[in-house]
Design an enzyme around this catalytic site. Structure first.
Site, PDB file in Angstrom:
ATOM      1  N   HIS A  92       0.863  -1.178   0.000  1.00  0.00           N
ATOM      2  CA  HIS A  92       0.000   0.000   0.000  1.00  0.00           C
ATOM      3  C   HIS A  92       0.896   1.222   0.000  1.00  0.00           C
ATOM      4  CE1 HIS A  92      -4.151   1.451   0.392  1.00  0.00           C
ATOM      5  NE2 HIS A  92      -3.607   2.510   0.967  1.00  0.00           N
ATOM      6  N   ASP A 170     -13.322   3.508   8.073  1.00  0.00           N
ATOM      7  CA  ASP A 170     -12.324   4.220   7.252  1.00  0.00           C
ATOM      8  C   ASP A 170     -12.969   4.763   5.988  1.00  0.00           C
ATOM      9  OD1 ASP A 170      -9.642   5.095   6.411  1.00  0.00           O
ATOM     10  OD2 ASP A 170      -9.989   3.664   4.810  1.00  0.00           O
ATOM     11  N   ARG A 177     -12.235  13.183   5.106  1.00  0.00           N
ATOM     12  CA  ARG A 177     -10.899  13.820   5.098  1.00  0.00           C
ATOM     13  C   ARG A 177     -10.616  14.451   3.746  1.00  0.00           C
ATOM     14  NH1 ARG A 177      -7.183   9.175   5.843  1.00  0.00           N
ATOM     15  NH2 ARG A 177      -5.509  10.693   5.647  1.00  0.00           N
ATOM     16  N   SER A 192      -5.783   4.771   8.705  1.00  0.00           N
ATOM     17  CA  SER A 192      -6.576   4.508   7.506  1.00  0.00           C
ATOM     18  C   SER A 192      -5.980   3.333   6.736  1.00  0.00           C
ATOM     19  CB  SER A 192      -6.587   5.769   6.639  1.00  0.00           C
ATOM     20  OG  SER A 192      -6.983   5.493   5.327  1.00  0.00           O
ATOM     21  N   LYS A 196      -7.442  -1.054   6.819  1.00  0.00           N
ATOM     22  CA  LYS A 196      -7.824  -1.817   5.615  1.00  0.00           C
ATOM     23  C   LYS A 196      -6.887  -2.999   5.403  1.00  0.00           C
ATOM     24  CE  LYS A 196      -7.575   1.803   2.801  1.00  0.00           C
ATOM     25  NZ  LYS A 196      -7.796   3.185   3.170  1.00  0.00           N
TER      26      LYS A 196
HETATM   27  N1  URA Z   1      -4.039   5.698   1.557  1.00  0.00           N
HETATM   28  C1  URA Z   1      -5.030   5.401   2.439  1.00  0.00           C
HETATM   29  O1  URA Z   1      -5.667   4.365   2.332  1.00  0.00           O
HETATM   30  N2  URA Z   1      -5.300   6.280   3.424  1.00  0.00           N
HETATM   31  C2  URA Z   1      -4.617   7.428   3.575  1.00  0.00           C
HETATM   32  O2  URA Z   1      -4.900   8.168   4.494  1.00  0.00           O
HETATM   33  C3  URA Z   1      -3.593   7.745   2.656  1.00  0.00           C
HETATM   34  C4  URA Z   1      -3.316   6.851   1.651  1.00  0.00           C
END
Ligand code: URA
Length: 432
Positions: A92, A170, A177, A192, A196
């Site tokens: 990620h 989230d 956000r 965040s 996930k």
């Molecule tokens: N990717 C995400 O899933 N969340 C964030 O806050 C920034 C990048």
């Protein structure tokens, strides 16, 4: 026993005044927001207070756990291929400009024998989202059920999906956000991403932590702290987690937007593409394969011999996409040309990211539509020779009224100089 109940104004005031939220207050506010008892305006105020006052490591850990608990937690550890357990690994990114790396990376890793369950996101602030990019492919759907994800992992070794029932807190907070200028916050980014990633069922995780002008966190010290925070959150939750710290001063590659980034990813999968995109794809693939315990496979070979492209076609087809349809491109184009000769100077990733957002590739209201064809193509890399009149950037949108704002964002974000800008490494460090 008397049950203590919370109210949103008190929780907001505690954080606004620099206090520490208790575990119970965090559990209450995340649960309340997920189910509608805490309202958008209250969560917006709390997010801004967190943005301004920060969170302790214990608060971040509890906030992340509460977000994980707001939904399902997948477990695919029983899946097997050729009699052996699937090696489930994901990556990620903390968010960048032109960061299409997931698109070539997932098929490379599939072609090397690992399986990738990837909960991907939509655009956030000036940064693009993998889902918005992939949905520019005709028919592609990221709305997969848990059973579909499981089946796809078993059949082809990857699924890229909207988080759906994973960390639903989230999903709501992320959308809020995006439109309340509260994206650039270490606790909010870390929680965040990790909520996930822990919930999606990967056993190992590689984080691409961006640093520089186009990253959410601009300084190396902050980016290092973010990486270390996420690595610790992952390990605490039983996920073998490591991070790369990578440069995001300049955009990645030569295409920024939605469909234009898919097109560039296809170039990489065909064995070409910009060298920085290839370098980062292979560096992350190497880390993912190492974390998955797969060695003796050269990820670069999968780009040369077309096996990664084959896996990408499998993935797109499994999710309803049709790569034989042309990718969308904005109906209107505007060109920026060189007023003099020289050398292309530095290109500011933030300026390009904001220009692309103004062209319509991102959102300004929660759940708003993005333009799949909006984007910018960069025609000269920093250090390339430039002659007067050369095209430097092409901007695309379906809404010509957007050009003025986009050009204003781009203005000052690049230069033509007499000598090449200093080179800097794309991959700065590895944090375990
Ligand atoms: N990717 C995400 O899933 N969340 C964030 O806050 C920034 C990048």
């Amino acid at each position: 026993m008397t049950r203590f109940t919370f109210d949103a104004p008190t929780v907001i005031r505690t954080k606004r005044d620099g206090g520490v939220l208790s575990d119970a207050a965090i559990d209450w506010v995340i649960d309340g927001y997920t189910h509608g008892a805490v309202h958008d305006e209250q969560m917006s105020a709390l997010l801004m207070a967190i943005f301004l006052k920060g969170m302790t490591p214990a608060e971040i850990s509890r906030w992340t756990a509460a977000m994980i608990d707001s939904g399902d937690r997948f477990d695919f550890s029983d899946l097997r291929a050729h009699g052996k357990p699937l090696r489930l690994v994901d990556k990620h990114s903390t968010g960048g400009v032109g960061d299409k790396i997931t698109i070539p990376l997932v098929p490379v890793v599939m072609a090397c024998g690992a399986a990738v369950p990837q909960a991907a996101g939509r655009g956030l602030g000036h940064t693009g989202g993998t889902l918005d990019k992939l949905e520019s492919i005709a028919g592609f759907s990221a709305e997969l059920s848990k059973d579909q994800i499981r089946q796809q992992l078993q059949d082809i070794g990857a699924a890229i999906f909207a988080a759906g029932d994973l960390a639903p807190a989230d999903r709501k907070i992320y959308a809020l956000r995006d439109v309340t200028a509260t994206t650039e916050s270490l606790p909010l980014i870390a929680s965040s991403i990790m909520s996930k990633k822990v919930a999606e069922g990967a056993q190992a995780l590689v984080l691409d932590t961006k640093v520089g002008r186009g990253a959410f966190l601009k300084s190396e010290a902050e980016a290092r702290e973010l990486a270390a925070t996420m690595v610790a959150l992952g390990k605490d939750q039983g996920v073998d987690t490591r991070a790369l710290l990578t440069d995001m001063d300049r955009p990645l590659g030569l295409a920024v937007g939605n469909a234009v980034e898919v097109a560039e990813s296809l170039d990489v999968l065909a064995g070409g593409g910009p060298p920085d995109v290839v370098e980062l794809t292979l560096a992350l693939a190497t880390q993912m394969l190492d974390a998955a315990g797969i060695d003796a496979t050269d990820p670069a070979q999968t780009l040369r011999d077309g096996t990664a492209m084959d896996r990408f076609r499998d993935l797109v087809a499994a999710q309803g996409g049709d790569l034989s349809q042309p990718l969308p491109i904005g109906a209107h184009a505007e060109h920026v040309t060189a007023s003099r000769g020289g050398t292309m100077g530095d290109i500011d990733a933030m300026a390009v990211g904001l220009a692309v957002w103004r062209l319509g590739a991102g959102r300004s209201t929660p759940g708003g539509q993005v333009q799949f064809g909006a984007g910018v193509r960069i025609h000269r890399r920093p250090g390339d020779p430039v002659a007067a009149g050369d095209p430097l950037f092409t901007l695309y949108t379906d809404t010509p009224a957007r050009f003025e704002g986009a050009l204003a964002e781009l203005d000052g974000g690049w230069s033509i100089d007499d000598s090449a800008p200093a080179d800097r490494p794309l991959i700065i460090d590895r944090i375990t």
